[in-house]
Design an enzyme around this catalytic site. Structure first.
Site, PDB file in Angstrom:
ATOM      1  N   ASP B   9      49.571  32.981  27.826  1.00 26.95           N
ATOM      2  CA  ASP B   9      50.111  31.507  28.294  1.00 26.95           C
ATOM      3  C   ASP B   9      50.551  31.448  29.188  1.00 26.95           C
ATOM      4  O   ASP B   9      51.094  32.678  30.095  1.00 26.95           O
ATOM      5  CB  ASP B   9      51.112  30.962  27.353  1.00 26.95           C
ATOM      6  CG  ASP B   9      51.084  29.631  27.254  1.00 26.95           C
ATOM      7  OD1 ASP B   9      49.779  28.912  27.646  1.00 26.95           O
ATOM      8  OD2 ASP B   9      52.081  29.201  27.460  1.00 26.95           O
ATOM      9  N   SER B  10      49.615  30.329  30.103  1.00 24.80           N
ATOM     10  CA  SER B  10      49.889  30.089  31.477  1.00 24.80           C
ATOM     11  C   SER B  10      51.630  30.258  31.597  1.00 24.80           C
ATOM     12  O   SER B  10      52.031  29.864  32.699  1.00 24.80           O
ATOM     13  CB  SER B  10      49.128  28.520  31.644  1.00 24.80           C
ATOM     14  OG  SER B  10      49.942  27.718  31.126  1.00 24.80           O
ATOM     15  N   CYS B  72      46.620  29.390  24.869  1.00 22.67           N
ATOM     16  CA  CYS B  72      47.045  28.688  25.894  1.00 22.67           C
ATOM     17  C   CYS B  72      45.247  27.969  25.728  1.00 22.67           C
ATOM     18  O   CYS B  72      44.603  28.528  25.773  1.00 22.67           O
ATOM     19  CB  CYS B  72      46.779  29.513  27.319  1.00 22.67           C
ATOM     20  SG  CYS B  72      46.567  28.102  28.696  1.00 22.67           S
ATOM     21  N   GLU B 151      58.183  22.969  30.798  1.00 23.57           N
ATOM     22  CA  GLU B 151      58.307  23.984  31.712  1.00 23.57           C
ATOM     23  C   GLU B 151      60.200  24.044  32.602  1.00 23.57           C
ATOM     24  O   GLU B 151      60.064  24.898  33.028  1.00 23.57           O
ATOM     25  CB  GLU B 151      56.951  24.150  33.199  1.00 23.57           C
ATOM     26  CG  GLU B 151      56.516  25.367  32.242  1.00 23.57           C
ATOM     27  CD  GLU B 151      56.270  26.667  31.846  1.00 23.57           C
ATOM     28  OE1 GLU B 151      56.994  27.432  32.316  1.00 23.57           O
ATOM     29  OE2 GLU B 151      55.670  26.531  31.001  1.00 23.57           O
ATOM     30  N   CYS B 183      47.049  21.336  24.137  1.00 24.81           N
ATOM     31  CA  CYS B 183      47.709  22.600  25.466  1.00 24.81           C
ATOM     32  C   CYS B 183      49.277  22.852  24.165  1.00 24.81           C
ATOM     33  O   CYS B 183      49.321  22.020  23.484  1.00 24.81           O
ATOM     34  CB  CYS B 183      48.122  21.244  26.930  1.00 24.81           C
ATOM     35  SG  CYS B 183      48.729  22.183  26.982  1.00 24.81           S
ATOM     36  N   HIS B 185      51.539  23.722  25.320  1.00 21.27           N
ATOM     37  CA  HIS B 185      52.862  23.219  24.901  1.00 21.27           C
ATOM     38  C   HIS B 185      53.340  22.154  25.224  1.00 21.27           C
ATOM     39  O   HIS B 185      54.365  21.590  24.954  1.00 21.27           O
ATOM     40  CB  HIS B 185      53.015  22.631  27.239  1.00 21.27           C
ATOM     41  CG  HIS B 185      52.941  24.261  28.239  1.00 21.27           C
ATOM     42  ND1 HIS B 185      51.780  24.997  27.642  1.00 21.27           N
ATOM     43  CD2 HIS B 185      53.796  24.555  28.579  1.00 21.27           C
ATOM     44  CE1 HIS B 185      52.280  25.482  29.065  1.00 21.27           C
ATOM     45  NE2 HIS B 185      54.168  25.793  29.121  1.00 21.27           N
TER      46      HIS B 185
END
Lengths: 270, 270
Positions: B9-10, B72, B151, B183, B185
């Site tokens: 994932d990012s 992701c 994040e 997404c 996240h």
């Protein structure tokens, strides 16, 4: 040309899986074969079930399917590994999806499996469940009368209620919180089974999870239908077309279904 | 020797998928790599995202994974097809499972997708959804602020509530009944998003369906873990290990996690 997803079962039970696939993948074409003439498979030896499953698979392969769903627990237990090795299209069964769905649902990891004598003897469910989660406790219960109640079209009757109550008595007053319908015929009895077991027990029809696996594998292999040609589902049975038709129309909510009678084995042209 | 399932994932978002996989497959070993140093991926060009995704994939391949989950959405949209073609282990993304889960949930086939700018621009969700069901209506909404809120560890704060309310205003008073968190996240913001959208809108975290697909494919390829060796999960990040650790321990309910810092790209040893 449009290629169908093939479904095979000992009779009409696999239609419970087809119903979920039609819901999740409304643009896919279905070829279904029910071996009603030799139903039930449950009490037969694994070698015989493998032979019959192979005959059904080749009947549909000859008609150009892109994927095969062994929509019968007894046949999955006896034949999935071999048939998957023999064919060069994706082949899935119903035991792995059923196990997955049950483990997602259960809160205490105490699960019961209802199945045919063949499925129970194979121990395919306890093995599949414990492979996914070593902590799970599994009870198996053979319900040999259920298939004939369904195949005879009696699945909403007082007879069905009586058979269910007698068969599931050992599950009353246990701590089991999830019951797997380990035979694709049994979802037709689901309302009666749920009513008997009460609201605290989750009853798992593996059809929805199997349909998700069909969708995932078609995507993974780049085989999802791209639209275009008209859909023409085909339904084959080795038994009575009229009994099959009545039940299929009721269960799938379809009208004027055309059921094709075919022969398999020594009597058929393979 | 035990082989892990790889997740990339990012940043920390893919941990929402890991959480579901740990629930469904408690005996599998996880290797996770978050490219936090180069997060967010959302505003980057697809070619760059593909390059970064390839670097992450090879980092985990070198450590012996048996399957790769591109956890992701931006990377799935930009790189899944290529990475799948380049590697000889099963590779899956999160867009197909998210689409499947949304279609199972929606009653009126009016679905909204929340995603990064990259995911929205790619039109990967509308394409995947319409391929499964031509009748579906899809609205896409880019929420570029969500990733940095997560994040930075602010996903339960008043800032998060404000950002969610401002970003999702266009979805208020529509007939949409299902919203995909497009997404990985975003599931960390799910309680706030659900609260803002109200009880009539289903909010889909693709993690559960992705975990089911992981389970199905491992079984299909004969790669399910057979038990035995001790499990040793590994978590790698290209960014701050302390921020990653706090969030991962909170989200996964783990303690004393050891996070390994690594370098990718020009600065790393590929």
């Amino acid at each position: 040309m449009k290629q169908a997803i093939g479904f095979i079962d000992s009779g009409v039970g696999g239609l419970t899986v087809v119903k979920e696939v039609l819901k999740q993948l409304p643009h896919e074409q279905i070829y279904y074969l029910g071996d009603t003439a030799r139903c039930p498979y449950g009490p037969r030896k694994p070698e015989e079930v493998l032979k019959f499953t192979r005959e059904m698979s080749h009947f549909l392969i000859d008609r150009g399917i892109k994927m095969l769903v062994i929509a019968c627990n007894t046949a999955t237990a006896a034949a999935l590994v071999q048939i998957r090795a023999e064919l060069d299209i994706p082949v899935i069964g119903v035991i792995q999806p059923g196990s997955r769905a049950a483990l997602k649902e259960s809160r205490n990891n105490k699960i019961a499996v209802l199945g045919t004598i063949g499925t129970v003897k194979s121990e395919a469910y306890p093995k599949a469940l414990k492979r996914l989660n070593h902590q799970v406790e599994v009870d198996s219960l053979a319900c040999p009368k259920f298939v004939s109640v369904v195949e005879s079209g009696e699945y909403k009757s007082a007879i069905a209620k009586k058979v269910v109550a007698e068969s599931l008595l050992p599950l009353k007053n246990t701590t089991i919180d999830t019951v797997i319908l380990g035979c694709t015929h049994y979802p037709l009895l689901k309302p009666i089974i749920e009513n008997f077991l009460g609201a605290d027990v989750a009853v798992i029809n593996s059809g929805e999870e199997t349909a998700s696996e069909v969708s995932a594998l078609l995507d993974y292999h780049g085989l999802l239908d791209s639209g275009g040609d008209t859909i023409k589902h085909r339904f084959f049975t080795t038994g009575s077309t009229s009994i099959f038709k009545n039940l299929a129309e009721d269960w799938l909510g379809m009208q004027d279904m055309h059921i094709e009678h075919i022969k398999l084995g020594e009597g058929g042209k393979q």
